[in-house]
Design a protein around this motif. Structure first.
Motif, mmCIF file in Angstrom:
data_model
loop_
_atom_site.group_PDB
_atom_site.id
_atom_site.type_symbol
_atom_site.label_atom_id
_atom_site.label_comp_id
_atom_site.label_asym_id
_atom_site.label_seq_id
_atom_site.Cartn_x
_atom_site.Cartn_y
_atom_site.Cartn_z
ATOM 1 N N ILE A 32 0.876 -1.171 0.000
ATOM 2 C CA ILE A 32 0.000 0.000 0.000
ATOM 3 C C ILE A 32 0.913 1.221 0.000
ATOM 4 O O ILE A 32 1.675 1.431 0.937
ATOM 5 C CB ILE A 32 -0.933 0.022 1.218
ATOM 6 N N SER A 33 0.869 1.986 -1.069
ATOM 7 C CA SER A 33 1.821 3.078 -1.220
ATOM 8 C C SER A 33 1.158 4.434 -1.031
ATOM 9 O O SER A 33 0.226 4.788 -1.752
ATOM 10 C CB SER A 33 2.485 3.029 -2.597
ATOM 11 N N PHE A 34 1.689 5.188 -0.080
ATOM 12 C CA PHE A 34 1.363 6.607 0.086
ATOM 13 C C PHE A 34 2.578 7.446 -0.311
ATOM 14 O O PHE A 34 2.724 8.573 0.132
ATOM 15 C CB PHE A 34 0.986 6.907 1.530
ATOM 16 N N ALA A 35 3.461 6.864 -1.146
ATOM 17 C CA ALA A 35 4.765 7.476 -1.424
ATOM 18 C C ALA A 35 4.706 8.486 -2.558
ATOM 19 O O ALA A 35 4.884 9.685 -2.356
ATOM 20 C CB ALA A 35 5.795 6.385 -1.710
ATOM 21 N N GLY A 36 4.498 8.038 -3.774
ATOM 22 C CA GLY A 36 4.578 8.952 -4.905
ATOM 23 C C GLY A 36 3.451 9.955 -4.925
ATOM 24 O O GLY A 36 2.282 9.607 -4.730
ATOM 25 N N GLY A 37 3.789 11.205 -5.173
ATOM 26 C CA GLY A 37 2.760 12.242 -5.310
ATOM 27 C C GLY A 37 2.226 12.258 -6.725
ATOM 28 O O GLY A 37 2.448 13.198 -7.483
ATOM 29 N N ILE A 38 1.517 11.207 -7.069
ATOM 30 C CA ILE A 38 1.098 11.028 -8.459
ATOM 31 C C ILE A 38 -0.422 10.950 -8.557
ATOM 32 O O ILE A 38 -1.088 10.469 -7.643
ATOM 33 C CB ILE A 38 1.739 9.765 -9.076
ATOM 34 N N PRO A 39 -0.976 11.401 -9.683
ATOM 35 C CA PRO A 39 -2.425 11.291 -9.874
ATOM 36 C C PRO A 39 -2.830 9.846 -10.131
ATOM 37 O O PRO A 39 -2.011 9.002 -10.516
ATOM 38 C CB PRO A 39 -2.688 12.171 -11.100
ATOM 39 N N ASP A 40 -4.092 9.563 -9.919
ATOM 40 C CA ASP A 40 -4.636 8.232 -10.176
ATOM 41 C C ASP A 40 -4.812 8.056 -11.681
ATOM 42 O O ASP A 40 -5.584 8.790 -12.306
ATOM 43 C CB ASP A 40 -5.979 8.094 -9.457
ATOM 44 N N PRO A 41 -4.128 7.078 -12.308
ATOM 45 C CA PRO A 41 -4.249 6.926 -13.759
ATOM 46 C C PRO A 41 -5.658 6.558 -14.208
ATOM 47 O O PRO A 41 -6.012 6.798 -15.368
ATOM 48 C CB PRO A 41 -3.248 5.813 -14.081
ATOM 49 N N ALA A 42 -6.465 5.999 -13.303
ATOM 50 C CA ALA A 42 -7.846 5.671 -13.668
ATOM 51 C C ALA A 42 -8.663 6.926 -13.955
ATOM 52 O O ALA A 42 -9.728 6.851 -14.580
ATOM 53 C CB ALA A 42 -8.506 4.862 -12.556
ATOM 54 N N LEU A 43 -8.152 8.090 -13.504
ATOM 55 C CA LEU A 43 -8.883 9.341 -13.676
ATOM 56 C C LEU A 43 -8.386 10.164 -14.864
ATOM 57 O O LEU A 43 -8.912 11.239 -15.132
ATOM 58 C CB LEU A 43 -8.784 10.177 -12.390
#
Length: 399
Positions: A32-43
């Motif tokens: 379970i990653s809370f690491a990368g400040g990345i957007p959800d690709p599903a969106l």
């Protein structure tokens, strides 16, 4: 002679990104990653991009899409940005905008433009790790930007020593890594300080569109425009990005500034990569025109619910003496652990025992303090996963 003996002195200041290195560990199953400040690709608006690329490669457009282009950027996209900036209070024209390969390239160019070795860059404590990496190559000193504190221009100037204070860098809305927002008083105070120091202000607007509650505050550049009447009289440079809203993979960002600044940045662009990928700019332009105004409210709704899930879970599962920020937008919650705790040690235990990842906070401090802090990102996990991950993290902390 070692190959390294030939490197410029600036190379010794370049370090691997702790976040990028950490992401290599996250391919393990069950993390379970809370690491990368990345957007959800599903969106991502994938259907819109599929149509946009098809249109860009259609007869009549393909020659432009696949050809060299002007360094300033694709004109229709810059025209859209003129209108977009006007909506957030920044009046500018086409010649005030440069398209960059992500806002990270803009930070690198601005470091190159303003910093000589020994000059001072004022930054938050902590601040965005990518900004530190971009500026560090130009061998500056870093000093702590305390906007609502009691430090005056004379104190900053004295601390700078022989080098000048060249700029103050900040992300005024929902900053990476803390999620905090600079209030109106702080933004006005920053402009006063910049005028007193005769330095630039670099405003990183990467998260500006992602507000979930609270009242929007005008960007620093908008406030300076209200004071001075024209962008040509302003010292603030606004850096924007489509990475957190439409797509990070296309690497399209932009800079808004007075024309003399843009002209210098264009020269750097010509020397570096000539121009950002034309076909990517064309695709971003089409998707922005078709769906930006409907896409952003959707992101706010979903990311806002995820933020709420993380804040509720922290309240339920964190032990005493653990504190955290309560951001009004963006992608991050900043957690302060009890004194003596070490975020990197906690990460090692969390990965090994409960398969939860996050970013230790120390890397966000220019002086490598802040060992007892961590950054959590809520953007790329659903609410159930967030609640479970925070429960597990609380379990490790309690142990």
């Amino acid at each position: 002679m070692s190959t390294k003996d030939l490197f410029a002195t600036r190379a010794s200041r370049m370090k691997a990104s702790e976040i990028r290195e950490l992401l290599k560990l996250l391919d393990q199953p069950g993390i379970i990653s809370f690491a990368g400040g990345i957007p959800d690709p599903a969106l991502f608006p994938a259907d819109g991009f599929a149509a946009a690329f098809q249109n860009a490669l259609s007869t009549g457009s393909q020659a432009q899409a696949l050809q060299y282009s002007v360094s300033e950027g694709y004109v229709p996209l810059r025209e859209w940005l003129v209108d977009h900036m006007r909506q957030i209070g920044i009046e500018c024209d086409l010649d005030n905008i440069l398209i960059t390969s992500g806002s990270q390239q803009a930070l690198d160019y601005l470091g190159k433009l303003y910093l000589s070795p020994g000059d001072t860059a004022l930054v938050g404590w902590p601040t965005y790790l990518g900004a530190l990496a971009a500026f560090n190559a130009y061998e500056p000193r870093f000093d702590r930007l305390s906007i609502n504190g009691n430090r005056g221009a004379s104190e900053y100037a004295a601390a700078a020593g022989e080098g000048a204070v060249k700029f103050a860098y900040l992300s005024s809305d929902f900053a990476n890594p803390t999620g905090e927002t600079v209030d109106l008083r702080g933004r006005e105070a920053l402009l006063d300080l910049a005028d007193d120091l005769n330095c630039a202000v670099i405003e990183d607007g990467a998260y500006q569109a992602l507000r979930y509650d609270g009242e929007a505050i005008p960007p620093v550049l908008a406030l300076e425009l209200a004071r001075k009447g024209s962008i040509e009289a302003c010292r603030t440079i606004y850096c924007g990005s489509f990475s957190k809203t439409l797509s990070p993979g296309l690497r399209v960002g932009w800079v808004v500034a007075a024309k003399p600044v843009i002209s210098q940045l264009v020269l750097m662009k010509q020397a570096a990569d000539l121009h950002s990928a034309t076909i990517n700019q064309m695709a971003i332009n089409e998707v922005a025109r078709v769906c930006f105004d409907t896409h952003i409210p959707m992101l706010r709704r979903i990311y806002g619910a995820r933020r709420d899930a993380m804040l509720d879970a922290l309240q339920e599962h964190m032990p005493d003496r653990v504190d955290w920020t309560k951001p009004e937008g963006g992608m991050f919650v900043w957690v302060t652990l009890p004194k003596g705790s070490v975020g990197a040690d906690l990460l090692a235990r969390a990965l090994e025992t409960v398969k939860v990842a996050f970013v230790p906070g120390q890397a966000f401090f220019p002086d490598e303090t802040g060992a007892n802090t961590i950054r959590l990102s809520f953007s790329n996990s659903d609410e159930a996963t967030i609640r479970e991950g925070i429960r597990r993290l609380g379990e490790v902390l309690r142990a």
